[in-house]
Design a protein around this motif. Structure first.
Motif, PDB file in Angstrom:
ATOM      1  N   THR A 282       0.822  -1.224   0.000  1.00 12.75           N
ATOM      2  CA  THR A 282       0.000   0.000   0.000  1.00 12.75           C
ATOM      3  C   THR A 282       0.853   1.271   0.000  1.00 12.75           C
ATOM      4  OG1 THR A 282      -1.889  -1.090   1.023  1.00 12.75           O
ATOM      5  CG2 THR A 282      -1.761   1.299   1.259  1.00 12.75           C
ATOM      6  N   PRO A 283       1.945   1.371   0.805  1.00 12.40           N
ATOM      7  CA  PRO A 283       2.780   2.581   0.737  1.00 12.40           C
ATOM      8  C   PRO A 283       3.382   2.811  -0.647  1.00 12.40           C
ATOM      9  CG  PRO A 283       3.283   1.326   2.724  1.00 12.40           C
ATOM     10  CD  PRO A 283       2.394   0.460   1.889  1.00 12.40           C
ATOM     11  N   ARG A 285       1.924   1.935  -3.571  1.00 13.31           N
ATOM     12  CA  ARG A 285       0.832   2.443  -4.402  1.00 13.31           C
ATOM     13  C   ARG A 285       0.559   3.915  -4.100  1.00 13.31           C
ATOM     14  NH1 ARG A 285      -4.891  -0.009  -3.139  1.00 13.31           N
ATOM     15  NH2 ARG A 285      -4.577   1.403  -1.369  1.00 13.31           N
ATOM     16  N   GLU A 286       0.523   4.265  -2.813  1.00 16.49           N
ATOM     17  CA  GLU A 286       0.207   5.642  -2.432  1.00 16.49           C
ATOM     18  C   GLU A 286       1.314   6.616  -2.813  1.00 16.49           C
ATOM     19  OE1 GLU A 286      -0.579   5.208   1.731  1.00 16.49           O
ATOM     20  OE2 GLU A 286      -2.677   4.580   1.410  1.00 16.49           O
ATOM     21  N   ARG A 290       3.148  10.884  -6.226  1.00 19.29           N
ATOM     22  CA  ARG A 290       4.196  11.830  -5.815  1.00 19.29           C
ATOM     23  C   ARG A 290       5.489  11.563  -6.592  1.00 19.29           C
ATOM     24  NH1 ARG A 290       4.554  10.198  -1.113  1.00 19.29           N
ATOM     25  NH2 ARG A 290       6.594   9.199  -0.989  1.00 19.29           N
ATOM     26  N   TYR A 327       2.810  -2.428  -8.212  1.00 19.89           N
ATOM     27  CA  TYR A 327       3.199  -1.163  -7.598  1.00 19.89           C
ATOM     28  C   TYR A 327       4.715  -1.137  -7.354  1.00 19.89           C
ATOM     29  CZ  TYR A 327      -1.839  -1.064  -7.001  1.00 19.89           C
ATOM     30  OH  TYR A 327      -3.187  -1.111  -7.234  1.00 19.89           O
TER      31      TYR A 327
END
Length: 429
Positions: A282-283, A285-286, A290, A327
């Motif tokens: 998840t980190p 993907r997020e 950025r 990801y």
């Protein structure tokens, strides 16, 4: 070219294109010129606005200060398309309209000169706008673009409803969001947008039977697998390196349909794409939006620092997220790009090598993205004098590119030259 395909009513999809005879992988099916096109604002100073060639130095239009050309010859060839646009750009200076507004204006100028348009398999008027399917926020955004479009063309087309009664600016912009194509260079980097009305008939599949490549603004449609007569031709509207839910969300938001292709209904690639623990990936993907912003702005040192931090195994252990996770793969690709721009060749090769097996599995059919990735890695292997590896990787790339690009494409010619160089250096070793 048109005899190789025909328009037909595709069940559940509206119109479509299908083969008129047996087709073989690598066959060139259709070549199209755009009704209108423009170089994207993000790379306006790097590519000729006439032939789309990348140049270190370009000549700027002395009047609008926005268009750039290789030389006087390219400028003269572009003048029929740029003449009206040039006046409009001057009137709006220093503001520059968005790509979609500039493309819509060019379409309007083309429609005002019917002799410049030619009939094809489909006309602009037949395209769906999908305005009724859009949410209020998106319609409001298009309304603002419509107001900008009318302000932008005011000097040349003061009353569009009078001069082109069949063209509604809002509807035109909505049609473009669903039907225009991103024009890319040989390495699949976005350089512009264009409208190719006949090829907008092609329907989507997440594992398509055809791919589109560009030479300048000219679009080539090629088959990537054998097909029977009357079989539907499909392309992918979006990048396929995404799990089913992400792909379907993008297709619903931009193109207003729910994909029912085999890859979506079976979700067959999702176990690999989402491998590893969700809380671990998840980190990644997020972080991707950025990181892509850093890439866009060329902040290579910061990009590499963030990517390497995200990719580093915790405590020297085996990575919690496998290399095949989409990801992690995207972050690895961004790290590769940063290393190349920072001339960190050994690290770039290490990152590039990691990507090859996931690319092979995610692209079971010949695909330009797979060929480009192999070629990037092969160039690094060649530069670092890993000649045997470079030759092997170039051969793999050629096996794909002869299908997706054809032997006459400039990038294929470049690959063949690299392969010959490799062969000669190995013979001398």
């Amino acid at each position: 070219m048109a005899s190789k395909l025909e328009r037909f009513a595709s069940a559940g999809k509206g119109n479509g294109l299908r083969a008129t005879h047996e087709i073989h992988a690598g066959e060139l099916l259709y070549t199209a010129e755009p009704l209108a096109y423009c170089v994207s604002n993000t790379c306006a100073k790097d590519f000729c606005h006439s032939c789309f060639s990348r140049r270190e130095t370009l000549l700027r239009c002395s009047q609008c200060k926005v268009a750039w050309y290789c030389d006087v010859t390219c400028q003269k060839q572009a003048w029929s398309d740029h003449k009206r646009e040039c006046k409009c750009l001057r009137s709006l200076h220093p503001r520059i309209p968005t790509d979609s507004v500039r493309l819509a204006a060019r379409i309007i100028f083309r429609l005002l000169s019917p002799s410049q348009t030619s009939p094809g398999l489909c006309s602009l008027e037949e395209h769906e706008s999908h305005l009724c399917d859009m949410g209020e926020e998106r319609r409001e955004g298009l309304s603002q673009l419509s107001a900008m479009l009318q302000l932008y063309i005011q000097q040349e087309v003061p009353n569009i409803t009078q001069e082109l009664p069949a063209v509604d600016p809002l509807s035109l912009l909505a049609k473009l969001t669903c039907n225009c194509f991103t024009i890319s260079d040989g390495e699949l980097q976005e350089i512009g947008v264009g409208l190719y009305p006949s090829l907008s008939l092609l329907n989507h599949d997440c594992r398509p039977s055809c791919v589109m490549l560009f030479e300048g603004e000219t679009l080539h449609l090629r088959a990537v697998r054998d097909m029977r007569p009357a079989e539907e031709l499909t392309i992918s509207y979006i990048g396929s390196l995404a799990p089913t839910r992400d792909r379907q969300t993008q297709l619903e938001e931009q193109y207003h349909f729910t994909c029912q292709c085999q890859r979506c209904t079976t979700a067959d690639m999702d176990p690999m794409m989402l491998c590893g623990e969700e809380e671990a990936w998840t980190p990644l993907r997020e972080a991707i939006p950025r990181l892509e912003n850093l890439q866009t702005h060329g902040d290579w040192n910061e990009l590499l620092y963030e990517c390497s931090s995200l990719l580093a195994p915790v405590g020297g252990a085996v990575p919690a997220v496998p290399d095949g996770n989409v990801y992690r793969l995207r972050v690895t690709d961004l790290a590769l790009d940063a290393c190349i721009n920072l001339a960190q060749w050994d690290t770039a090769l290490a990152y590039g090598t990691i990507t090859l097996e996931p690319y092979r599995q995610y692209y079971p059919d010949p695909h330009p993205a797979h060929a480009i990735q192999l070629m990037r890695v092969a160039k690094l292997q060649h530069f670092l004098v890993h000649l045997g590896d470079a030759q092997h990787t170039l051969r793999l790339a050629y096996d794909i590119m002869k299908v997706t690009h054809g032997n006459q494409h400039p990038l294929t010619s470049d690959l063949i030259r690299k392969l010959e160089e490799c062969r000669a250096e190995l013979d001398r070793a």
